[in-house]
Design a protein around this motif. Structure first.
Motif, mmCIF file in Angstrom:
data_model
loop_
_atom_site.group_PDB
_atom_site.id
_atom_site.type_symbol
_atom_site.label_atom_id
_atom_site.label_comp_id
_atom_site.label_asym_id
_atom_site.label_seq_id
_atom_site.Cartn_x
_atom_site.Cartn_y
_atom_site.Cartn_z
ATOM 1 N N CYS A 235 35.258 19.989 49.771
ATOM 2 C CA CYS A 235 35.089 19.633 51.496
ATOM 3 C C CYS A 235 33.642 19.084 51.543
ATOM 4 C CB CYS A 235 35.488 20.625 52.221
ATOM 5 S SG CYS A 235 37.425 21.409 51.955
ATOM 6 N N ALA A 236 33.277 17.777 51.300
ATOM 7 C CA ALA A 236 31.751 17.712 51.038
ATOM 8 C C ALA A 236 31.392 17.133 52.633
ATOM 9 C CB ALA A 236 31.522 16.542 50.167
ATOM 10 N N GLY A 237 32.145 16.478 53.258
ATOM 11 C CA GLY A 237 31.644 16.140 54.706
ATOM 12 C C GLY A 237 30.486 15.338 54.511
ATOM 13 N N GLY A 238 29.515 15.931 55.287
ATOM 14 C CA GLY A 238 28.019 14.743 55.255
ATOM 15 C C GLY A 238 27.277 15.235 54.079
ATOM 16 N N LEU A 258 34.097 15.254 47.440
ATOM 17 C CA LEU A 258 35.306 15.017 48.034
ATOM 18 C C LEU A 258 35.655 15.190 49.457
ATOM 19 C CD1 LEU A 258 37.489 16.566 45.090
ATOM 20 C CD2 LEU A 258 37.078 14.095 45.393
ATOM 21 N N ASP A 259 36.315 14.594 50.052
ATOM 22 C CA ASP A 259 36.918 15.006 51.634
ATOM 23 C C ASP A 259 38.164 14.101 51.638
ATOM 24 O OD1 ASP A 259 35.158 16.113 53.830
ATOM 25 O OD2 ASP A 259 36.794 15.014 54.643
ATOM 26 N N VAL A 260 38.895 14.800 52.487
ATOM 27 C CA VAL A 260 40.187 13.787 53.033
ATOM 28 C C VAL A 260 39.697 12.428 53.753
ATOM 29 C CG1 VAL A 260 41.573 15.923 53.063
ATOM 30 C CG2 VAL A 260 40.490 15.193 55.203
ATOM 31 N N ASP A 261 38.597 12.577 54.512
ATOM 32 C CA ASP A 261 38.317 11.404 55.385
ATOM 33 C C ASP A 261 37.243 10.742 54.537
ATOM 34 O OD1 ASP A 261 37.743 9.453 57.077
ATOM 35 O OD2 ASP A 261 38.130 10.734 58.719
ATOM 36 N N ARG A 284 38.001 10.686 47.554
ATOM 37 C CA ARG A 284 38.658 11.218 48.359
ATOM 38 C C ARG A 284 39.866 12.075 47.900
ATOM 39 N NH1 ARG A 284 42.096 7.092 52.105
ATOM 40 N NH2 ARG A 284 42.107 9.164 53.430
ATOM 41 N N VAL A 285 40.174 13.192 48.511
ATOM 42 C CA VAL A 285 40.880 14.337 47.992
ATOM 43 C C VAL A 285 42.196 13.922 47.374
ATOM 44 C CG1 VAL A 285 42.253 16.410 48.587
ATOM 45 C CG2 VAL A 285 39.878 16.182 49.248
#
Length: 420
Positions: A235-238, A258-261, A284-285
């Motif tokens: 859940c990497a985000g920024g 990775l991230d979903v967005d 992306r995930v």
């Protein structure tokens, strides 16, 4: 700006915050962007009192309602001056309620507020359903935890090991007149007094430092990742943890963010380039395989799960008033789903690190307990906090739970799960 104009601006911010969904930080930034006439001292005074009021808003509202049943933005602002800043009635009338920009305030309301006592009850500074959870969980420790949320969070940076060492950065900052000191636990952290902004500073521009709270730095260090290993930031985000993990890996190995967005990760590439970190890959995930092959497995999968953010409520105090019970339940389900997916990418003998910036056990210990009941090939690897100088009380059940009163950092949870 005159003192009366500052007070009027505070009232306007309260009005805008009441009817908005955006975070307070965005509201404040937009407010001053449209008011270029406000100087740096004006902006600092207004924003500091605004955030201080949000941290103590439960007490302020309770105080107002005991003296007058109608709570307004004007009363919030005046009560903040009287009780949080200890401004006398005489100064308030003669300085803050006079002049062309002064707000209109009833003398009777002012006298009633001045006569009352602000309750010293930090419990009021949370929604009642959150207070009940915290009291049940922390019991005798709850008053100290709650009191810590009345103060602002420190301004903390992580020194990038790939480009600098902490002693050099500290010396450079002190030579420029900054009041800087080393963090007590993290070997890479630096704390600056006040609300120092280093966004345009050469140390930031050249990738020598990155903003990151000490608790998050500690969580990254506890992964014990090594150069040459394969690491997934699920859940990497920024990218704050991605960069911290990459520095610990000494820019050697495989690092997947990775991230979903994908939009959330748009800053990772320029931040990694600035930091001199060349091993980061992004995806992306949704791009992960349903059934991982051996080449899709990692030595460490780090999950900084979406959460209530309760550990960061000193720096984002508006969020503790925005969180709903329904959203909280949604977050718990999201965390469970993430754990169910992320653990599949841990190689035998590897580790799954679960972290949140929350101090609520439903998002932390209870999530781990539920996960272990269904995944018998994982076990908790005991975090030995004493070796890092962490308080023993923060390492319960082999997992780390930092509350803001513990070391002065954000609230943060970390559990390390070893795969057989």
């Amino acid at each position: 700006m005159t003192p009366s104009a500052r007070l009027a601006a505070l009232v306007e911010l309260f009005d805008q915050w009441q009817g908005a969904r955006e975070p307070a930080e965005i509201i404040v930034t937009a407010y001053f962007r449209n008011r270029r006439y406000a100087g740096s001292k004006d902006r600092r005074w207004i924003s500091n009192l605004f955030y201080k009021s949000l941290r103590n808003m439960g007490q302020i509202v309770d105080f107002i309602e005991k003296n007058n049943p109608v709570t307004t933005s004007e009363k919030r602002a005046v009560a903040a001056l009287l009780k949080l800043e200890d401004i006398s009635v005489e100064d308030l009338k003669g300085i803050y309620l006079e002049g062309p920009h002064a707000i209109t305030f009833d003398d009777g309301d002012l006298d009633a507020l001045a006569a009352g006592e602000l309750p010293f009850d930090p419990e009021l500074n949370f929604q009642s359903w959150i207070s009940e959870k915290l009291k049940t969980q922390y019991q005798d420790h709850f008053p100290k935890v709650a009191a810590a949320y009345q103060e602002g969070a420190p301004t903390t940076f992580r020194v990038n090991r790939l480009k600098a060492n902490r002693e050099q950065v500290l010396a450079a900052l002190k030579e420029e007149g900054f009041d800087a000191r080393a963090t007590e636990i993290s070997p890479d952290g630096i704390i600056l007094s006040g609300r120092a902004n280093l966004n345009a500073h050469p140390l930031m521009r050249d990738g020598h430092i990155e903003p990151q709270d000490e608790a998050a730095q500690i969580s990254a260090i506890l992964t014990d990742v090594k150069p040459g290993q394969s690491v997934m930031d699920y859940c990497a985000g920024g990218g704050g943890k991605t960069l911290a993990l990459g520095a610990l890996m000494e820019n050697e190995g495989r690092l997947l963010a990775l991230d979903v967005d994908g939009r959330r990760m748009q800053d990772i590439e320029p931040r990694a380039a600035r930091a001199g970190l060349g091993i980061v890959k992004m995806d992306r995930v949704q791009g992960l395989p349903e059934t991982p092959s051996e080449q899709d497995l990692f030595d460490c999968v780090y999950v900084d799960a979406p959460c209530s953010g309760s550990g960061t409520w000193r720096r984002q105090p508006d969020q503790k008033w925005r969180l709903t019970e329904e959203r909280f339940k949604d977050l718990i389900n999201i965390q469970k789903s993430i754990l169910e997916k992320a653990h599949k990418f841990v190689k035998p003998g590897g580790k799954l690190v679960y972290a949140t910036c929350s101090i609520l056990e439903e998002e932390n210990q209870k999530q781990i307990s539920a996960f272990l009941k269904t995944q018998s090939d994982f076990k908790v690897a005991t975090i030995k906090g004493a070796e890092m100088g962490l308080p023993a009380s923060a390492c319960n059940g082999g997992m780390l739970t930092l509350t803001p009163d513990a070391i002065g950092a954000d609230g943060f949870f970390t559990a390390i799960l070893q795969k057989n």
